[in-house]
Motif scaffolding. Structure first.
Motif, PDB file in Angstrom:
ATOM      1  N   CYS A 173       0.829  -1.204   0.000  1.00  0.00           N
ATOM      2  CA  CYS A 173       0.000   0.000   0.000  1.00  0.00           C
ATOM      3  C   CYS A 173       0.864   1.255   0.000  1.00  0.00           C
ATOM      4  O   CYS A 173       1.977   1.269   0.539  1.00  0.00           O
ATOM      5  N   PHE A 174       0.328   2.311  -0.589  1.00  0.00           N
ATOM      6  CA  PHE A 174       0.999   3.601  -0.606  1.00  0.00           C
ATOM      7  C   PHE A 174       0.303   4.542   0.367  1.00  0.00           C
ATOM      8  O   PHE A 174      -0.916   4.463   0.573  1.00  0.00           O
ATOM      9  N   SER A 175       1.105   5.429   0.961  1.00  0.00           N
ATOM     10  CA  SER A 175       0.536   6.367   1.919  1.00  0.00           C
ATOM     11  C   SER A 175       1.441   7.586   2.013  1.00  0.00           C
ATOM     12  O   SER A 175       2.436   7.694   1.289  1.00  0.00           O
ATOM     13  N   TYR A 176       1.083   8.496   2.910  1.00  0.00           N
ATOM     14  CA  TYR A 176       1.877   9.692   3.148  1.00  0.00           C
ATOM     15  C   TYR A 176       2.303   9.712   4.605  1.00  0.00           C
ATOM     16  O   TYR A 176       1.507   9.432   5.500  1.00  0.00           O
ATOM     17  N   LEU A 177       3.564  10.026   4.837  1.00  0.00           N
ATOM     18  CA  LEU A 177       4.088  10.075   6.201  1.00  0.00           C
ATOM     19  C   LEU A 177       4.770  11.412   6.450  1.00  0.00           C
ATOM     20  O   LEU A 177       5.486  11.924   5.588  1.00  0.00           O
ATOM     21  N   ASP A 178       4.539  11.940   7.641  1.00  0.00           N
ATOM     22  CA  ASP A 178       5.266  13.122   8.079  1.00  0.00           C
ATOM     23  C   ASP A 178       6.607  12.673   8.640  1.00  0.00           C
ATOM     24  O   ASP A 178       6.717  11.580   9.215  1.00  0.00           O
ATOM     25  N   GLU A 179       7.636  13.485   8.501  1.00  0.00           N
ATOM     26  CA  GLU A 179       8.970  13.084   8.963  1.00  0.00           C
ATOM     27  C   GLU A 179       9.005  12.808  10.464  1.00  0.00           C
ATOM     28  O   GLU A 179       9.854  12.044  10.943  1.00  0.00           O
TER      29      GLU A 179
END
Length: 321
Positions: A218-224
């Motif tokens: 799965c693809f997602s967005y992560l904050d550092e």
């Protein structure tokens, strides 16, 4: 150090305290002389007891403030072997460089919100690691308290027992709270919430990244702030990245043969095979039609390298028994 007076009274004090006492009495005694036995000194230290380093002893000493434990090994009237309770490193120290350490008993009564502690045990299953510096939050119960991890990793909080921590020193607090610059780049392997992912893209803001998770694709967005770099050890095993044990293989996995204890595929180092069965701790490699009948085709896990997990394959259908 333990100092025995002529009347039989036993005093315990640091070398600095002893020197200061000598100055008050007008007869200062050098610590070196004391350590060599020129004064009545009775060492009653025992293996397993805890001590605090109060002065350094050359380049082989622990830092002042380090908590150490006496361990088995060479011992004489003036020195013995000690190990750092956190790192396990061992050193041989003179007795005059340490004092007996009595751990503070922490409880709801003496722990306040915003104080810093070092994790010393993991018996309560709190997800923190031994050596982590944590900061207490506002939930203080009778046997545990809530805390957040401090350092260069993504944030989380958990409950931890008072008996699993000690107060952090000023140096430990300064190091843990020091701002550290972490750079993430496209292609980096990162960990977030126990899952591993690879960074595919970043954004102009510089603090959010587009990632793909190894385990489920799965693809997602992560904050550092929600991720950390995977270690070299973690990246060296594809099994770790997809959530398996380090040497765990499954039927249908495509693997590279690194060694050749199996006579059936002798000389096939570097070839790619499919795992079609297991027997105890050994993996059976699928016969590709190029081996004699009745030859061994099983290998140990350490002789294999996972190339394509069965979870990633779309051409594999598990056989029904």
């Amino acid at each position: 150090m333990i100092i025995k007076q002529k009347d039989g009274t036993v005093l315990e004090m640091t070398p600095e305290e002893f020197a200061e006492l000598g100055g008050v009495l007008g007869a200062p005694v050098k610590v070196d002389a004391l350590a060599k036995g020129s004064s009545e000194v009775a060492t009653v230290f025992k293996v397993g007891e805890l001590f605090e380093v109060v002065c350094e002893f050359g380049y082989t000493s622990f830092a002042i403030g380090t908590i150490v434990r006496m361990v088995e090994g060479y011992k004489d009237s003036y020195s013995s072997n000690f190990e750092d309770v956190l790192t396990g490193k061992k050193r041989h120290l003179p007795y005059y460089t340490i004092k007996r350490h009595t751990p503070e008993v922490l409880s709801k009564a003496n722990v306040e919100e915003g104080e810093y502690f070092v994790v010393t045990d993991t018996t309560s299953g709190h997800m923190f690691k031994i050596g982590d510096v944590i900061k207490s939050l506002n939930a203080l119960n009778d046997d545990c308290f809530s805390a957040e991890r401090i350092g260069n990793s993504y944030w989380w909080w958990a409950y931890i027992l008072y008996t699993n921590v000690r107060r952090a020193t000023a140096e430990e607090i300064a190091e843990a709270t020091k701002l550290k610059e972490v750079k993430f780049e496209v292609g980096d392997v990162v960990e977030s919430g126990g899952l591993f992912a690879k960074i595919f893209d970043d954004f102009d803001s510089g603090d959010e990244y587009h990632v793909g998770f190894f385990k489920n694709g799965c693809f997602s967005y992560l904050d550092e702030s929600d991720m950390r770099h995977a270690t070299d050890e973690e990246k060296s095993h594809l099994q770790t990245l997809i959530g398996r044990e380090k040497d765990e293989y499954k039927i249908g996995d495509l693997v590279e043969l690194l060694g050749g204890s199996c006579s059936g595929y002798s000389g096939r180092k570097g070839y790619i095979f499919e795992i079609d069965g297991t027997s105890g701790t050994r993996m059976h490699l699928k016969d590709n039609g190029n081996k004699p009948i009745n030859m061994d085709t099983s290998v140990r896990p350490e002789e294999l390298k996972l190339i394509t997990p069965v979870e990633w394959r779309h051409d594999f259908v598990e056989k029904c028994n």
